[in-house]
Design a protein around this motif. Structure first.
Motif, PDB file in Angstrom:
ATOM      1  N   THR A  58       4.942   7.389   0.382  1.00 15.08           N
ATOM      2  CA  THR A  58       3.562   7.795   0.657  1.00 15.08           C
ATOM      3  C   THR A  58       2.661   6.605   0.404  1.00 15.08           C
ATOM      4  OG1 THR A  58       2.980   8.475  -1.595  1.00 15.08           O
ATOM      5  CG2 THR A  58       4.117  10.107  -0.223  1.00 15.08           C
ATOM      6  N   THR A  59       1.424   6.726   0.890  1.00 11.71           N
ATOM      7  CA  THR A  59       0.436   5.733   0.498  1.00 11.71           C
ATOM      8  C   THR A  59       0.086   5.954  -0.973  1.00 11.71           C
ATOM      9  OG1 THR A  59      -1.241   7.243   1.409  1.00 11.71           O
ATOM     10  CG2 THR A  59      -0.595   5.355   2.759  1.00 11.71           C
ATOM     11  N   ASP A  60      -0.386   4.906  -1.608  1.00  8.97           N
ATOM     12  CA  ASP A  60      -0.656   4.974  -3.037  1.00  8.97           C
ATOM     13  C   ASP A  60      -1.935   5.777  -3.293  1.00  8.97           C
ATOM     14  OD1 ASP A  60      -0.346   4.558  -5.685  1.00  8.97           O
ATOM     15  OD2 ASP A  60      -0.872   2.435  -5.673  1.00  8.97           O
ATOM     16  N   GLY A 102       0.801  -1.210   0.000  1.00 12.81           N
ATOM     17  CA  GLY A 102       0.000   0.000   0.000  1.00 12.81           C
ATOM     18  C   GLY A 102       0.839   1.268   0.000  1.00 12.81           C
ATOM     19  N   TRP A 103       2.153   1.121   0.094  1.00 12.43           N
ATOM     20  CA  TRP A 103       3.051   2.269   0.107  1.00 12.43           C
ATOM     21  C   TRP A 103       3.874   2.303  -1.176  1.00 12.43           C
ATOM     22  CZ3 TRP A 103       3.295   5.859   4.135  1.00 12.43           C
ATOM     23  CH2 TRP A 103       2.534   5.554   5.275  1.00 12.43           C
ATOM     24  N   PRO A 110      -3.821   4.215   6.729  1.00 13.05           N
ATOM     25  CA  PRO A 110      -3.062   2.972   6.841  1.00 13.05           C
ATOM     26  C   PRO A 110      -3.148   2.418   8.258  1.00 13.05           C
ATOM     27  CG  PRO A 110      -1.584   4.848   6.763  1.00 13.05           C
ATOM     28  CD  PRO A 110      -2.956   5.376   6.495  1.00 13.05           C
ATOM     29  N   ARG A 136      -2.886  12.920   0.935  1.00 12.92           N
ATOM     30  CA  ARG A 136      -2.537  11.499   0.954  1.00 12.92           C
ATOM     31  C   ARG A 136      -2.804  10.953   2.344  1.00 12.92           C
ATOM     32  NH1 ARG A 136       0.848  13.773  -2.808  1.00 12.92           N
ATOM     33  NH2 ARG A 136       1.223  12.521  -4.691  1.00 12.92           N
TER      34      ARG A 136
END
Length: 313
Positions: free
Chosen positions: A172-174, A157-158, A296, A187
Motif C-alpha cells: 500500500t501507499t504509506d 512511497g510504498w 501515486p 489509502r
C-alpha cells in the motif's frame, strides 16, 4: 636448535646392540658391548654434526686400541658430578634416515635445546568480510507473493501491508487518510494479487476483462461490510486494454478511470498472466490508485508491471 654432545660412547646407529665412540665431531670405528648404565655426561656446546640424539645414557671413558673404555675412578667421578645438570636437558633418539640410494645414513647424536612451541590456534575471530551487518528493517526492495511465485518492486512511497484487513494485499501507499464519505480510513494506493480460478476465464485476456469490474467495485464502490467510503461509483472510462509482457510471459491488462460520488475517484487496473511455478495457473494483479494530487503517479502502474519477476527466474 640443538647442541653437539661431547665425546663419548653412544648407541651405534648402524648396530643398535653395540655402543660406538663419538669424538665430538664424527663417529669413529671404535665399538664395544654396552655396559651397565651410568650417569649421563654433561653436554659440550657447539653445533650438531648431523642432527640426531642418542637413545641410551652417555657412558664415560675413551676408546683403547682394542675398543674397550678406560675406567679410571677420577674420570667416573668427574662425569658423575655433571649428572644432575644433564638430566634435564639430554634426550636420546637415534635418527636413521634413508639416502637417495635407499641405504641407511648414520647420524650424529644431538641435544635438544629449543623449548617446545605452543601451536594452539588463536581463538576464532571473524574477519571483516565475515562480520555481516544487520539487514535493513524493510528487507530487500521487493515484495513476494509466495503462493503465486512472483515478486514486485517496492517503489518509493510504498510499504508492505500494515494494519490491513483485506485479503491478498501485497503493498500500500504509506499512511492513511479520512475517507471522503467521512467514515473509516482510506489509502491512496493498493496492490493485490490472487490466483485465477476456472470461473475467471481460460486466457489472460478473458481473465483481465472479467476481473476489472470486480476490482473497481471492491476499490471504490462498497467496502467489506457494505459501506460506501467514496459514495459509490458513478461512472467509469476504459483507459487502456491490451497484451503486455510480464516476466517474459504473455499477459493482458485492462485499466479503468473511475468517477465516484465523493472524492476524486481513481484508477483501477486488472493484470492477468501465467506464472512460472506449480501448474502455471494465471495470476491476477490489481492496482488501485487514487486520482488527484495525493494519489501515486499513474506511471507507477507500468513500473510495477515491468518489475514483476518469477521467483524461479
Amino acid at each position: 636448535m640443538s647442541v653437539t654432545p661431547p665425546p663419548g660412547w653412544y648407541r651405534d646407529p648402524s648396530a643398535p646392540h653395540l655402543e660406538r665412540w663419538w669424538d665430538g665431531t664424527a663417529w669413529t670405528e671404535h665399538r664395544r658391548a654396552p655396559e651397565a648404565p651410568a650417569a649421563p655426561t654433561p653436554p659440550v656446546s657447539g653445533p650438531p654434526a648431523y642432527g640426531s640424539q642418542p637413545t641410551v645414557p652417555l657412558t664415560p671413558g675413551r676408546p683403547s686400541d682394542g675398543g674397550a673404555s678406560g675406567k679410571g675412578p677420577k674420570v667416573v667421578a668427574l662425569i658423575a658430578a655433571g649428572a644432575v645438570l644433564l638430566t634435564a636437558i639430554v634426550t636420546g633418539v637415534i635418527v636413521l634416515g634413508e639416502d637417495d640410494g635407499g641405504g641407511k645414513v648414520e647420524t650424529a647424536p644431538t641435544l635438544a635445546t629449543s623449548p617446545p612451541v605452543d601451536r594452539d590456534p588463536a581463538p576464532d575471530t571473524p574477519s571483516p568480510s565475515e562480520s555481516a551487518s544487520e539487514p535493513p528493517a524493510d528487507g530487500p526492495a521487493v515484495v513476494t507473493d509466495q503462493l503465486n511465485g512472483i515478486t514486485l518492486p517496492l517503489l518509493d512511497g510504498w510499504v508492505r501491508p500494515r494494519n490491513v484487513t483485506e485479503a491478498d494485499i501485497l503493498m500500500t501507499t504509506d499512511g492513511t487518510y479520512d475517507c471522503p464519505a467521512d467514515f473509516g480510513f482510506c489509502r491512496h494506493g493498493k496492490v493485490t494479487s490472487r490466483t485465477a480460478s476456472a470461473d475467471d476465464g481460460s486466457s489472460p485476456e478473458a481473465i483481465a476483462k472479467a476481473d476489472i469490474e470486480k476490482a473497481a467495485d471492491a476499490a471504490y464502490d462498497r467496502d467489506l461490510i457494505g459501506r460506501r467510503p467514496f459514495g459509490g461509483i458513478e461512472s467509469h472510462k476504459v483507459m487502456g486494454s491490451g497484451p503486455v509482457s510480464v516476466a517474459g510471459r504473455a499477459g493482458w491488462f485492462v485499466r479503468w478511470r473511475v468517477t465516484t460520488a465523493e472524492g476524486p475517484g481513481g484508477y483501477v487496473q486488472s493484470l492477468a498472466f501465467p506464472t512460472g511455478v506449480g501448474t502455471g495457473s494465471p495470476v491476477v494483479v490489481r492496482y488501485v490508485f487514487d486520482a488527484g494530487d495525493d494519489g501515486p503517479p499513474l506511471a507507477d502502474m507500468d513500473r510495477l508491471t515491468k518489475g514483476i519477476r518469477s521467483t524461479t527466474d
